[in-house]
Design a protein around this motif. Structure first.
Motif, short mmCIF file in Angstrom:
data_model
loop_
_atom_site.label_atom_id
_atom_site.label_comp_id
_atom_site.label_asym_id
_atom_site.label_seq_id
_atom_site.Cartn_x
_atom_site.Cartn_y
_atom_site.Cartn_z
N THR A 228 26.54 103.62 -5.11
CA THR A 228 26.54 103.84 -6.55
C THR A 228 25.60 102.85 -7.24
OG1 THR A 228 28.27 102.25 -7.14
CG2 THR A 228 28.98 104.41 -6.32
N TYR B 204 34.30 99.10 -9.90
CA TYR B 204 34.88 100.21 -10.66
C TYR B 204 36.40 100.09 -10.65
CZ TYR B 204 35.64 104.99 -12.30
OH TYR B 204 36.02 106.10 -13.02
N ASP C 255 36.98 108.54 -18.44
CA ASP C 255 36.77 107.10 -18.22
C ASP C 255 37.67 106.34 -19.19
OD1 ASP C 255 35.94 104.50 -17.99
OD2 ASP C 255 33.80 104.93 -18.07
N TRP D 264 26.79 101.28 -10.03
CA TRP D 264 27.70 100.57 -10.92
C TRP D 264 27.13 99.21 -11.28
CZ3 TRP D 264 32.20 101.45 -6.96
CH2 TRP D 264 32.65 102.77 -7.05
N SER E 239 26.92 108.24 -11.59
CA SER E 239 26.65 106.92 -11.04
C SER E 239 26.61 106.93 -9.51
CB SER E 239 27.68 105.91 -11.52
OG SER E 239 28.98 106.28 -11.09
#
Length: 524
Positions: free
Chosen positions: A433, A439, A50, A435, A457
């Motif tokens: 997801t 993203y 990430d 999130w 996620s």
């Protein structure tokens, strides 16, 4: 010439003298330093890098020694230096590890490891599932009130990594006395933890443990003695007649059982209860979700920006989908365009082309793609995108039409050189997801961040991959596979690509994917 030399020497001396008094206060360039690749011995799957939050998550096999992890691959941005260098020595990843990556500035990365150890413990005649508390190192089993807990039969037991775990005392399948808590030492990789096994009596034979309501499907979970067969009943809240859930929709493991109830009405209150034999569980009231269309799922709305960038939404309307056209147009023309070639013969569809964009041999492969989200900006010849649109419903399938014409892979990145000459593949996937924001996708190899279907996620995922050439449109259904029926999504992502590895600038020039009439199904 002999007269000029002293003057030149004097000039040089003056310049050097004054240059010592000049302060060089030009700032160093700010270059993000990222981890570009990382892997360790004993991984269960590829690590998640990430680059937005400067973190790495490693996924380890249960038999891997997390306290003495050895890395076999570790690279950072060109010119960057890492402290520590993970290729040297072993590391304890039972707690997060800090790695500093530096070039002009220092960026602190956090390396975490996730290791799922499958543990189970079951007793003959128990009620419901065993509670295994890995943090508190407790095992809790419920049995009927009339059972003699001094003589209980263990049917299955596994409290640590397979093949390398020892129990002291050595507890195996068979009869044991659980009239008092049983303590056992569990040892693996030279580390010993004390676990405690509790057996509790309960008067409740059948329980409706949990009910999760989607739009046209309800999931129910119950518990009963393991030697009984569990099932469920349901009704609308304003009706009195109970309906039995067909037995083929019920699955049971020991004393835990579950089912899905299809063909329900959206936005309607239902009552669900578990049953086993003549015993009934508690009643649980739930209300089903509504349904919703996928905005612009017919791909009929387009407009041309700056005479070269085709945009898949009405010029004065709200954007829901986007493409890589902004990036492709920096070196050529749009490679995702509207087309009158549709499955119904009316309206428009999206035509996704894989092309080489540039001048002569200068340029790069651009794979046609369309996705829910937005193109943020160009990063050199790469792209930075925002993936995802807010979404809280739980569909069961993505439906639509597609047609594909493959081409031999003509261009490939270093990771996929072995694919040169093989037929290209299209890729359509859908994900739900949790999130908290869109993203960020980055295709630049120096700080690449792509969608990972295995990310924690991701609540649900489904995909279609096809390599070949079709004469006409075909209808497709992609079934969403859920990791949890109770988690509520916050974002939905749909992506279509003419080349499966287009994010890595790998694909076949001439590959074409047509897509149209996307919709969700909410039933099974």
């Amino acid at each position: 010439m002999s007269i000029a030399k002293p003057h030149i020497s004097l000039l040089i001396f003056i310049v050097l003298l004054f240059s010592g008094c000049i302060k060089n206060d030009l700032p160093y360039p700010k270059i993000r330093q990222v981890i570009t690749s990382i892997s360790a011995d004993g991984e269960s799957r590829e690590a998640l890098i990430d680059s937005t939050n400067f973190s790495v998550t490693l996924y380890l096999e249960e038999t891997t020694n997390i306290a003495a992890l050895r890395f076999n691959q570790f690279t950072v941005s060109d010119g960057g230096e890492a402290d520590p260098d993970l290729l040297e020595g072993t590391y304890d990843l039972s707690k997060p590890l800090v790695v500093n990556v530096s070039r002009y500035q220092t960026y602190q990365w956090l390396i975490r490891a996730e290791q799922e150890i499958k543990r189970y413990f079951n007793i003959e005649g128990q009620i419901g599932e065993t509670t295994i508390d890995a943090i508190g190192r407790r095992i809790i089993v419920s049995v009927p009130e009339n059972v003699d807990i001094s003589r209980l039969n263990i049917t299955t037991i596994k409290l640590g990594p397979a093949g390398i775990t020892t129990l002291t005392p050595a507890i195996t399948v068979g009869e044991y006395d659980f009239s008092r808590p049983v303590r056992v030492d569990v040892t693996a990789h030279g580390v010993t933890d004390e676990w405690t096994i509790y057996v509790e009596k309960t008067e409740l034979l059948v329980a409706t443990d949990n009910v999760d309501a989607w739009s046209q499907v309800v999931w129910a979970y119950g518990s009963c003695p393991s030697d009984m067969r569990g099932g469920f009943q349901y009704r609308k809240a304003d009706e009195s007649t109970w309906q039995d859930v067909p037995s083929n929709l019920v699955t049971q493991t020991e004393g835990a059982f579950s089912c899905y109830i299809p063909h329900l009405t959206p936005l309607t209150e239902y009552v669900v209860r578990a049953k086993a034999g003549n015993d009934l569980g508690n009643e649980v009231h739930v209300t089903t979700q509504g349904t919703s269309l996928i905005p612009d799922g017919d791909f009929d709305q387009w407009w041309l920006k700056n005479d070269k960038i085709w945009c898949p939404w009405n010029e004065n309307g709200e954007q829901y989908w986007d493409t890589g056209n902004t990036g492709a147009a920096t070196l050529g023309q749009s490679n995702v365009v509207p087309t009158d070639h549709t499955p119904t013969g009316s309206g428009q569809a999206a035509e996704l082309n894989t092309k080489f964009v540039g001048i002569g041999i200068i340029g790069k492969l651009a794979a046609g793609s369309i996705y829910t989200g937005s193109f943020k900006k160009v990063d050199g010849t790469n792209g930075i995108l925002d993936f995802g649109r807010p979404w809280t419903l739980c569909p069961t399938k993505l439906k639509g039409y597609y047609q594909y014409k493959t081409a031999d892979i003509s261009h490939a990145s270093s990771e996929y050189k072995d694919l040169i000459g093989r037929p290209d593949s299209c890729h359509i996937y859908v994900a739900l997801t949790d999130w908290t924001a869109p993203y960020e996708i980055r295709t630049n190899p120096n700080n690449r961040q792509l969608f990972d279907k295995n990310s924690p996620s991701v609540i649900a995922y489904g995909e279609l991959i096809y390599s070949g050439t079709m004469d006409d449109y075909q209808e497709f259904e992609i079934i969403l596979k859920y990791r949890s029926t109770s988690r509520v999504p916050s974002y939905m992502q749909i992506t279509c690509a003419a080349s499966k590895y287009g994010d890595f600038f790998t694909g076949g020039v001439g590959a074409v994917l047509y897509v149209d009439q996307f919709s969700f199904d909410y039933d099974y």
